[in-house]
Design a protein around this motif. Structure first.
Motif, PDB file in Angstrom:
ATOM      1  N   PRO A   1     -13.341 -45.656   6.577  1.00 29.60           N
ATOM      2  CA  PRO A   1     -13.013 -44.449   5.808  1.00 29.60           C
ATOM      3  C   PRO A   1     -12.871 -44.782   4.322  1.00 29.60           C
ATOM      4  CG  PRO A   1     -11.105 -45.199   7.037  1.00 29.60           C
ATOM      5  CD  PRO A   1     -12.244 -46.056   7.484  1.00 29.60           C
ATOM      6  N   SER A   2     -12.922 -43.754   3.495  1.00 31.27           N
ATOM      7  CA  SER A   2     -12.834 -43.950   2.048  1.00 31.27           C
ATOM      8  C   SER A   2     -11.494 -44.527   1.627  1.00 31.27           C
ATOM      9  CB  SER A   2     -13.076 -42.618   1.333  1.00 31.27           C
ATOM     10  OG  SER A   2     -12.128 -41.645   1.754  1.00 31.27           O
ATOM     11  N   SER A   3     -10.472 -44.349   2.438  1.00 30.00           N
ATOM     12  CA  SER A   3      -9.148 -44.884   2.107  1.00 30.00           C
ATOM     13  C   SER A   3      -9.021 -46.375   2.409  1.00 30.00           C
ATOM     14  CB  SER A   3      -8.068 -44.114   2.874  1.00 30.00           C
ATOM     15  OG  SER A   3      -8.309 -44.164   4.273  1.00 30.00           O
TER      16      SER A   3
ATOM     17  N   LEU B   1     -19.138 -51.975   4.901  1.00 27.47           N
ATOM     18  CA  LEU B   1     -19.292 -50.867   3.961  1.00 27.47           C
ATOM     19  C   LEU B   1     -20.751 -50.415   3.846  1.00 27.47           C
ATOM     20  CD1 LEU B   1     -16.945 -51.779   0.961  1.00 27.47           C
ATOM     21  CD2 LEU B   1     -16.654 -49.916   2.604  1.00 27.47           C
TER      22      LEU B   1
ATOM     23  N   ARG C   1      -9.627 -49.367   1.099  1.00 24.29           N
ATOM     24  CA  ARG C   1      -9.930 -50.013  -0.188  1.00 24.29           C
ATOM     25  C   ARG C   1      -8.619 -50.505  -0.794  1.00 24.29           C
ATOM     26  NH1 ARG C   1      -8.247 -46.265  -3.881  1.00 24.29           N
ATOM     27  NH2 ARG C   1      -8.136 -44.101  -3.138  1.00 24.29           N
TER      28      ARG C   1
ATOM     29  N   GLY D   1      -5.749 -48.092  -1.429  1.00 21.59           N
ATOM     30  CA  GLY D   1      -5.947 -46.897  -0.616  1.00 21.59           C
ATOM     31  C   GLY D   1      -4.837 -46.705   0.394  1.00 21.59           C
TER      32      GLY D   1
END
Length: 299
Positions: free
Chosen positions: A279-281, A266, A283, A286
């Motif tokens: 990617p932001s997803s 990260l 998590r 996510g």
């Protein structure tokens, strides 16, 4: 005894010991497993602090009185003019006797350095993939193939790139997958780390093990058909957990090293690894969370 000891001798001995510890820590995986990184740092810092504080405690030395050259300085060019039956002539200075102690120090230092290098080379050689027998390598590749097939959800093959034909010696490429052929090659260092984990019972859970687990899972996800590097890395972090358990690593150790690996990825901001950015997803909860009911992400 400490007060009466020669300061230069004590400092040299202490610094030599600190240097041996530091080199052993750098070259030996076993030493790094048992000795925290702050130990060699503290030893080197202590050597420097001793140099400063003991120097401040010593009484100032009196200024030496001016002494003219004597016989002990003859080799510096202070010869002698003598007069005898043959007349006046210059008697050249005698050669200064050789200092054996200094040469002995160099010999001892060179011997210690040679021993350290030999031990480092043997330690490094013993931890390579090529040193394993052909039977051990074949058995390991069979196990890696089975684990990759389980992650990919179909039969695939894993090979260790012994000749660095695909991963490249000294490169950052630790694995490469050919989804169309269902085949992936792993860097030999990754194969050795996986072998130590699965067959040698090396469950220390260091970064070497974490990287090996994620690389094998990463290439398996590619072989399953996923081509996006960032998404593949996110899925690999989650698949690496069950993989580690199947290879014998304790659950607590597995969760710790994968949380660390997730945090490191990260925070990565290098251009070389830009394609692997998560990617932001990626998590908890996510779109890429394969276990949305489990709040422990990635495993």
């Amino acid at each position: 005894m400490w007060e009466n000891a020669d300061r230069a001798t004590v400092q040299a001995a202490f610094r030599a010991a600190a240097l041996v510890v530091v080199l052993a820590w750098l070259f030996s995986d076993d030493v790094r497993a048992w000795v925290p990184i702050w130990v060699p740092i503290v030893l080197l810092l202590a050597a420097e602090l001793e140099f400063v504080f003991r120097g401040r405690r010593e009484a100032p030395r009196p200024a030496p009185s001016r002494i003219p050259p004597g016989p002990e300085d003859a080799d510096l060019g202070f010869g002698e003019v003598v007069e005898d039956d043959d007349g006046i002539r210059f008697l050249p200075p005698p050669a200064r006797p050789e200092r054996r102690g200094r040469r002995l120090g160099w010999v001892v230092g060179a011997g210690i350095a040679a021993i350290i290098v030999l031990l480092a080379v043997r330690s490094d050689r013993g931890a390579t993939w090529a040193v394993l027998s052909e039977e051990a390598r074949t058995t390991a590749e069979t196990r890696f193939t089975a684990e990759a097939s389980r992650i990919a959800g179909k039969p695939v093959r894993i090979r260790c790139d012994e000749g660095y034909s695909f991963t490249g010696a000294g490169s950052d490429t630790l694995g490469i997958a050919f989804p169309g052929s269902g085949l992936a090659y792993l860097d030999p260092t990754i194969c050795r780390a996986l072998y130590d984990l699965a067959f040698a019972g090396d469950h220390r859970g260091d970064q070497r093990a974490a990287d090996a687990l994620v690389v094998l899972a990463h290439e398996a996800v590619h072989l399953a058909g996923e081509r996006r590097e960032g998404v593949t890395e996110c899925l690999a972090l989650q698949e690496a957990g069950p993989l580690a358990l199947r290879l014998g690593m304790p659950e607590g150790t597995t969760r710790r090293i994968l949380r660390t690996a997730f945090a490191e990825r990260l925070s990565e901001r290098t251009i070389i690894r830009a394609a692997y950015a998560l990617p932001s997803s990626c998590r908890d909860g996510g779109a890429l969370d394969r276990r949305p009911d489990d709040p422990r992400f990635p495993f």
